[in-house]
Design an enzyme around this catalytic site. Structure first.
Site, PDB file in Angstrom:
ATOM      1  CB  SER A 615      44.669  26.511  59.028  1.00 21.27           C
ATOM      2  OG  SER A 615      44.932  25.092  59.163  1.00 21.27           O
ATOM      3  CE  LYS A 666      47.547  22.084  69.067  1.00 26.36           C
ATOM      4  NZ  LYS A 666      49.185  21.928  68.504  1.00 26.36           N
ATOM      5  CG  ASP A 707      50.630  19.060  67.381  1.00 27.49           C
ATOM      6  OD1 ASP A 707      50.364  19.065  66.198  1.00 27.49           O
ATOM      7  OD2 ASP A 707      50.007  19.570  68.453  1.00 27.49           O
ATOM      8  N   GLY A 739      54.958  26.213  75.427  1.00 30.57           N
ATOM      9  CA  GLY A 739      53.485  25.867  75.341  1.00 30.57           C
ATOM     10  C   GLY A 739      53.411  24.504  75.072  1.00 30.57           C
ATOM     11  N   GLY A 740      51.944  24.540  74.577  1.00 29.14           N
ATOM     12  CA  GLY A 740      51.741  22.809  74.193  1.00 29.14           C
ATOM     13  C   GLY A 740      52.634  22.261  73.268  1.00 29.14           C
ATOM     14  NE  ARG A 761      59.803  35.000  74.918  1.00 30.63           N
ATOM     15  CZ  ARG A 761      58.996  35.704  74.295  1.00 30.63           C
ATOM     16  NH1 ARG A 761      59.311  37.103  74.154  1.00 30.63           N
ATOM     17  NH2 ARG A 761      57.948  35.175  73.892  1.00 30.63           N
ATOM     18  N   PRO A 763      60.477  31.384  82.894  1.00 30.35           N
ATOM     19  CG  PRO A 763      62.673  31.937  84.268  1.00 30.35           C
ATOM     20  CD  PRO A 763      61.491  32.321  83.557  1.00 30.35           C
ATOM     21  CE1 TYR A 835      50.746  26.439  57.705  1.00 24.06           C
ATOM     22  CE2 TYR A 835      50.907  25.335  60.031  1.00 24.06           C
ATOM     23  CZ  TYR A 835      50.088  26.145  59.084  1.00 24.06           C
ATOM     24  OH  TYR A 835      48.807  26.173  59.130  1.00 24.06           O
TER      25      TYR A 835
END
Length: 894
Positions: A615, A666, A707, A739-740, A761, A763, A835
């Site tokens: 991070s 999260k 985000d 995902g989040g 992937r 559904p 990133y």
């Protein structure tokens, strides 16, 4: 034979400067048999409208082209939000050789287009097809076939030109049609109205004097129509070389003739140029011209900001600009250049510079200058603007604490330190005369501050109600400056009740974004030095919306008031020879005192996650705290379970300030916060925890999500044209993953007004996103329009196109898009949230195909800026945070 000053143009002159020749662009001044600019490989795209009566007005010495009487300006149609029309530059270049207006137009055009040659080339091709005209003339080289078109640096659209039939001026109705058809937009070129265009200069076979009056009339009429009827954003480029410079007497007289009647009333902003546009070989001259290009971009960026809202939050709000632990430095020099030895050190400690107009020597000239003064070289008005520009250029290299200023395309201006523009009157601790004439001229100078695109305008609240109303009405309708209502009590004490009334007065009928009251006391007994602060708190409870209040006490007795005032405190600096006012402290002294008295505790922050050694957040947030001199710490909290953190020492420390939250916590953090913001609720995850205190002093934990802002902000900048236009085809975001972060992407796409198609992937996760955020699920990414569930079929059925691809898939997946998705025109913007690595397989593919891309590193600093501002209640040092992220994300060879 074509004249040597200008190419043959009918609709417009579209100047296309090749990157390799921008710095050497010179307008020929003597007849030549060669094609214009052939030596410099500087082709002009020329055009002839099929309807000459609609497109242009040809002029003759016996026929006035248009009604030339500039009348009082009416309310124009200019709107900040969603502005997507061309910018107009008006003025008079010093000479055809210097050609300042066109050079600025080329630079601004390229910057607004993100310096993307392909986008500029597409604009040229679109212009060629517009109005049913073959917009290329019979030139030997069709510019669309010139290989150098691949290196376009900008497009300048001149409203005045010359052809074999003489000079002509572009018809405003044609420009209006091109704007409404979206052929001309914010990024498709800059329109120039130059009252010292080569058409005003004679050569063999052409006598410019025969046409001068009609040209001035036609350009004046066009300026009025573009400003009032078409609602275009107009900037007056005020060129005034020292000692006259290269501007001849005829040009100076022509400029004077139109300045008060045309150039000022039919523009909102103003850029002043002395000798910066003159061609020399020195590096300092090149730097000076670069400052002019930057200042024009800053002005346009300010003009296109959302207008500030009284009591508002977020970008361009007083809540952040005048935020907690922010400082502005009061300059007291008679000339800005006198401050240059101290600027580097001063910028380390302050968030804004106060430009004290009343203390400038040129302001005395403004008072003394007669309104009918014929000497253009003594224009104090010009000097006041130019010195402010000089202050900005001095601060630029050291503006680490500057906030983000969004510009065109993907650009952010991060080195524009805000300026507080002040004209302080004699009875309010200043020097400006406050008799009737002085107050009238004070309001003239305040309006000049608006025209300069100043960030904060200090307006004394005690003066003429009608003049105040006129100024504030103009500020609300046309400008984005924050208004700081102020009042100084000098030489006498007031009661606490009177102090509260003064704060309410400084709200200026709810039109000021912040209020500042400065009191006088005879001694500091009975805590009188706290009266201004206490009155600010009391006043804040009486009116809504709440605005930032600044409460100070003059003189040595008032030093403590500067320590306890939490927002936007005026300071001096230890490097300066004198203080701007008695009792002023330095920012370093105030911060040290606040630490000692516990006003600013040393807070603890962390990033909560698991396996987060990679991070960059500790370096980014730690660097930001250090840049603004906040004593906070930021560490990693690498735990497998959330409970390990919430039961640990950081979360339970009295000085816990908040935390960032990343995978896999999260969602798991949600039960441990007291309040969820709307965005956190809708996205269903928290990436930011903020600590507040309620009225009883009890700690309240707020869960938020930034985000989505890390996705929204970069995309909004890049999709400006698409989002502002009335598209016939629905613009759609293809969101990869489930995902989040995919949820944040779906939320951001909704805020951008994009339709959504999901592919994952698994559904079931994609279907869950579609249920919660709306949109369609694609079973695969095949192009086949007849295969049910294929992306191609989905696009065909919905009548949409992919404008942006947002991948939240792991970088290790090495995912790439099918080639058919990157073969369309226009190409989609491709966003990869990872990133590390800096360039994923998807981004490498997209870059090779010519797509505009957004890297996860940009998302990182954008969401981090949001976190910083939520935690600290002040603007974030955007450039610092960006620099730290790039230093940690760029590969070694970059």
């Amino acid at each position: 034979m074509a004249n040597p000053h200008s190419p043959r143009v009918l609709m417009s002159t579209i100047c296309i400067i090749i990157l390799s020749t921008v710095t050497s662009f010179v307008m020929p001044t003597s007849p030549s048999p060669q094609k214009p600019f052939a030596k410099l490989r500087t082709p002009f795209i020329s055009s002839k409208s099929t309807n000459a009566s609609h497109g242009t007005t040809h002029l003759s010495s016996s026929n006035a082209a248009a009604d030339s009487s500039p009348r009082q300006t009416k309310t124009a149609k200019f709107k900040y939000e969603g502005y997507d029309k061309p910018i107009v530059l008006i003025g008079a270049s010093s000479s055809p050789e210097a050609n300042e207006l066109q050079r600025l137009a080329l630079s601004l055009s390229g910057a607004l287009a993100g310096n993307q040659s392909k986008k500029l080339q597409s604009t040229v091709e679109k212009l060629e097809r517009s109005q049913g005209a073959g917009l290329l003339s019979e030139q030997e080289e069709d510019a669309s076939n010139v290989a150098s078109m691949q290196n376009l640096a900008g497009i300048s659209l001149s409203a005045l030109g010359l052809d074999d039939d003489g000079p002509f001026v572009l018809d405003s109705s044609l420009i209006g049609d091109l704007v409404r058809e979206r052929t001309l937009t914010l990024t498709s070129g800059v329109i120039v109205l130059d009252f010292n265009h080569p058409a005003f200069h004679s050569y063999d076979g052409y006598n410019a004097k025969e046409y001068e009056i009609d040209l001035v009339r036609a350009l004046s009429s066009l300026a009025k129509q573009l400003y009032e009827d078409e609602g275009l954003l107009v900037v007056y480029v005020n060129v005034q070389p020292d000692g006259g410079g290269s501007m001849n007497q005829e040009a100076k007289e022509r400029k004077k003739l139109v300045e008060k009647e045309v150039l000022i009333p039919f523009s909102d902003y103003e850029l002043c140029i002395k000798n910066e546009g003159q061609y020399t070989d020195s590096s300092s001259a090149a730097a000076s011209w670069s400052d002019m290009e930057w200042e024009l971009q800053r002005i346009v960026a300010r003009a296109l900001l959302p207008p500030p809202i009284v009591g508002g939050t977020g970008p361009n709000s007083a809540d952040l600009t005048m935020g907690l632990n922010t400082f502005f430095l009061s300059l007291s020099f008679p000339k800005v250049e006198d401050a240059s030895p101290y600027v580097e050190e001063m910028c380390k400690d302050v968030d804004s510079m106060e430009y004290r107009v009343d203390l400038l020597s040129c302001s005395k000239d403004y008072l003394a200058q007669s309104t009918d003064n014929d000497d253009i070289t003594s224009d104090a008005r010009f000097e006041i603007l130019h010195q402010q520009q000089r202050l900005r250029s001095l601060c630029r290299p050291y503006s680490k604490r500057a906030p983000a200023l969004p510009f065109g395309g993907a650009s952010i201006i991060d080195d524009a330190l805000p300026i507080v523009y002040t004209v302080r009157t004699a009875h309010q601790a200043g020097t400006w005369p406050d008799d009737k004439e002085g107050i009238q001229k004070m309001f003239e100078l305040l309006e000049l501050g608006l025209r300069s695109g100043v960030e904060v305008l200090d307006v004394e609240s005690a003066w003429d109600a009608s003049l105040t109303d006129k100024l504030l009405t103009k500020a609300q309708k046309r400008y984005t400056s924050l208004i700081l209502g102020s009042h100084h009590v000098v030489g006498s004490e007031v009661t606490p009740e009177e102090a509260v009334k003064l704060f309410r007065q400084c709200r200026m009928n709810n039109r000021a974004h912040g209020g500042k009251v400065v009191l006088s006391i005879n001694d500091d007994k009975n805590n009188k030095d706290q009266m201004a602060y206490e009155a600010s708190l009391a006043a804040a409870k009486l009116d809504t919306p709440v605005i930032p209040n600044i409460g100070l006490v003059l003189g040595e007795h008032g030093s403590y008031s500067r320590i306890i005032n939490p927002r936007f405190t005026p300071v001096t600096h230890e490097s300066l020879p004198v203080k701007a006012a008695p009792g002023q402290l330095t920012a370093a002294e105030i911060m040290a005192a606040r630490l000692l008295t516990g006003q600013i505790p040393s807070e603890r922050y962390a990033i909560l996650g698991h396996n987060i050694a990679y991070s960059v957040s500790p370096q980014m947030q730690g660097g930001a705290f250090a840049a603004v001199k906040l004593p906070h710490t930021y560490t990693r909290a690498d735990v497998e379970k959330v409970e390990e953190f919430v039961e640990g020492p950081i979360w339970n420390d009295d000085n816990f300030g908040g935390c960032s939250v990343t995978i896999p916590h999260k969602q798991n953090i949600i039960p441990h916060v007291d309040i969820l913001t709307d965005s956190a609720k809708e996205i269903g995850s928290v990436n930011t925890v903020i600590v507040k205190k309620d009225k009883f002093g009890t700690r309240v934990l707020i869960g938020d999500n930034t985000d989505w802002k890390g996705i929204y902000n970069p995309l909004k900048r890049r999709l400006g044209d698409i989002l502002n236009g009335k598209a016939k085809i629905q613009n759609t975001a293809l969101i990869l993953g489930g995902g989040g972060t995919a949820r944040a992407a779906a939320y951001a796409a909704t805020k951008l007004g994009l339709e959504k198609i999901y592919f994952n992937r698994t559904p079931e996760k994609a279907e869950e996103l579609a249920r919660e955020f709306g949109g369609i699920v694609a079973k695969n990414l095949d192009e086949d329009s007849n295969s049910e569930g294929a992306l191609g079929a989905t696009l065909k059925q919905s009548g949409s196109r992919i404008s942006v691809v947002i991948s939240t898939l792991p970088a290790a997946a090495e995912f790439q898009l099918p080639d058919w998705l990157l073969a369309n025109d226009p190409l989609p913007v491709v966003f990869d949230v990872n990133y590390k690595p800096y360039s994923t397989s998807l981004l490498l593919q997209a870059t090779e195909k010519g797509c505009d891309v957004v890297r996860g590193s940009e998302m990182l600093w954008e969401q981090g800026v949001g976190q910083f501002e939520l935690w600290t209640g002040r603007t974030a040092p955007y450039g610092v945070m960006k620099k730290v992220v790039l230093e940690n994300c760029l590969p070694p060879s970059s």
